[in-house]
Every structure is written in structure tokens, then in C-alpha cells.
Design an enzyme around this catalytic site. Structure first.
Site, PDB file in Angstrom:
ATOM      1  N   ASP A   6       0.530  -1.388  -0.284  1.00  7.21           N
ATOM      2  CA  ASP A   6       0.275  -0.378   0.152  1.00  7.21           C
ATOM      3  C   ASP A   6       0.808   1.191   0.157  1.00  7.21           C
ATOM      4  O   ASP A   6       1.910   1.184   0.891  1.00  7.21           O
ATOM      5  CB  ASP A   6      -0.701  -0.016   1.357  1.00  7.21           C
ATOM      6  CG  ASP A   6      -1.613  -1.381   1.164  1.00  7.21           C
ATOM      7  OD1 ASP A   6      -2.815  -1.218   0.191  1.00  7.21           O
ATOM      8  OD2 ASP A   6      -1.985  -2.195   2.482  1.00  7.21           O
ATOM      9  N   ASP A  45      -7.024  -1.426  -4.404  1.00  2.06           N
ATOM     10  CA  ASP A  45      -7.867  -0.782  -3.581  1.00  2.06           C
ATOM     11  C   ASP A  45      -8.846   0.322  -4.184  1.00  2.06           C
ATOM     12  O   ASP A  45     -10.124   0.027  -3.809  1.00  2.06           O
ATOM     13  CB  ASP A  45      -7.234  -0.375  -2.755  1.00  2.06           C
ATOM     14  CG  ASP A  45      -6.227  -1.123  -1.518  1.00  2.06           C
ATOM     15  OD1 ASP A  45      -6.844  -2.335  -1.742  1.00  2.06           O
ATOM     16  OD2 ASP A  45      -5.604  -0.735  -0.624  1.00  2.06           O
TER      17      ASP A  45
END
EC number: 3.4.23.36
Length: 191
Positions: free
Chosen positions: A144, A169
Site C-alpha cells: 500500500d 483498492d
């Protein structure tokens, strides 16, 4: 929308997601960041679980259970995409499904392979390595990096939007958002 166009969306999102993850993984140490604007950072973290780092308990199989669940979900989403194109469903629906499929598949790649193709990132910048890999097949961590600390408190801590996420995401969120905002166009009633 044709299946070719839907697959093109999946491939483009998947490429952008994996290129950004590999770049961050091989250029940042864990928790390292670059401030792009006061409200946006590229900050590298790794997520062992689901959204916001939620983990499946070890007694339920832990990371392997999560990865196998994700693979099954991607299979079902892939079938839904194929079926929706075959039935000439709304382009809103097909685009949404393609984005969700690309995002889910992007995070699966991390979970399945990153543990066996990368070194760890703690205190060092990771390199591709099959000899000094940090994990096992199906037990990789999801990379991430997108962080938008939009509103900060007087102590400097983020009060609003403290999640760090990736392009996969974001694709999933946009796909779901399209389904919510354009619900009547994505699921038109038969006349």
C-alpha cells in the site's frame, strides 16, 4: 460493451497497480514516504490482511485462508463479468465489474507471489530475490502506498482519511462507487 474492452480495463488497471507497487517496494523502505503535497504522500506500508490490516485468526487458517478466499472471489467476479457481457448488460455494470476484478486480482498477485520474489523491506529497500525471500507462496503482503492525510489535528495526527491504500483498492472502490451512484443505469429495470 465487448469482452475485449472489459479485459482491456482489467489489464490497464492491473499493469498500473503492479508497476506502482513494484516501484514503491524496490525504491522505499517500509514506512518511508515522499510528500507530494501537504495533503498527499506516497508512503510505503505492507498489509498482511484485509482492509485496514484486519487479519483472519490463525485458528481459521490465517493468511492462506484469506488468499484462497480472494482467489475464489476473483473467479466468481470473472464469471460475473463474462456473463454480464454475454447478456449485453449496461456498460456501467460491466465497467464496475472490470474495475473490481482488476483490483481484486492485483491484490491477489501480492498475496500469492510477493513473499517468494522479494526480500523484506524492514530497514532496507527490497530487491527481487528468490534466495532471500521474506515469505512463502500464498503468504505475501499487499503493498500500500497512497496516503491522503487531508485534515490534521493540532498535534499533527490525521483526523480524516488516515487509510493508506493502493491502486487496486482504489479500482475496487471506484467500481463499487459506480454501482452505488449509477445504480439505476447499472441495473436498469426491464420494460
Amino acid at each position: 460493451m465487448s469482452l475485449k474492452k472489459a479485459y482491456l480495463i482489467v489489464i490497464l488497471v492491473l499493469l498500473a497497480d503492479q508497476i506502482s507497487k513494484i516501484y514503491v517496494k524496490t525504491h522505499f523502505m517500509h514506512d518511508g514516504f515522499t510528500e507530494v503535497f501537504s495533503w498527499f504522500r506516497i508512503q510505503f506500508i505492507e498489509n498482511e490482511g484485509m482492509a485496514w490490516g484486519t487479519k483472519i485468526p490463525a485458528w481459521l487458517g490465517g493468511k492462506i485462508t484469506l488468499t484462497l478466499f480472494r482467489i475464489g472471489a476473483v473467479g466468481l467476479i470473472g464469471w460475473w463479468l463474462w456473463d454480464s457481457v454475454k447478456k449485453k448488460q449496461s456498460p456501467y455494470l460491466i465497467t464496475s465489474i472490470a474495475l473490481i476484478l482488476a483490483g481484486a486480482f492485483g491484490n491477489i498477485i501480492d498475496s500469492v507471489f510477493y513473499g517468494v520474489i522479494f526480500e523484506h523491506s524492514m530497514g532496507q529497500v527490497a530487491e527481487f530475490s528468490t534466495a532471500n525471500h521474506y515469505g512463502k507462496l500464498f503468504e505475501g503482503k499487499v503493498v500500500d502506498m497512497l496516503y491522503f492525510p487531508i485534515v490534521k489535528g493540532s498535534d499533527g495526527n490525521t483526523l480524516f482519511f488516515n487509510a493508506i491504500f493502493n491502486l487496486a483498492d482504489a479500482a475496487i472502490s471506484v467500481g463499487v462507487g459506480i454501482l452505488i451512484v449509477f445504480n439505476k443505469k447499472a441495473f436498469p429495470k426491464a420494460e
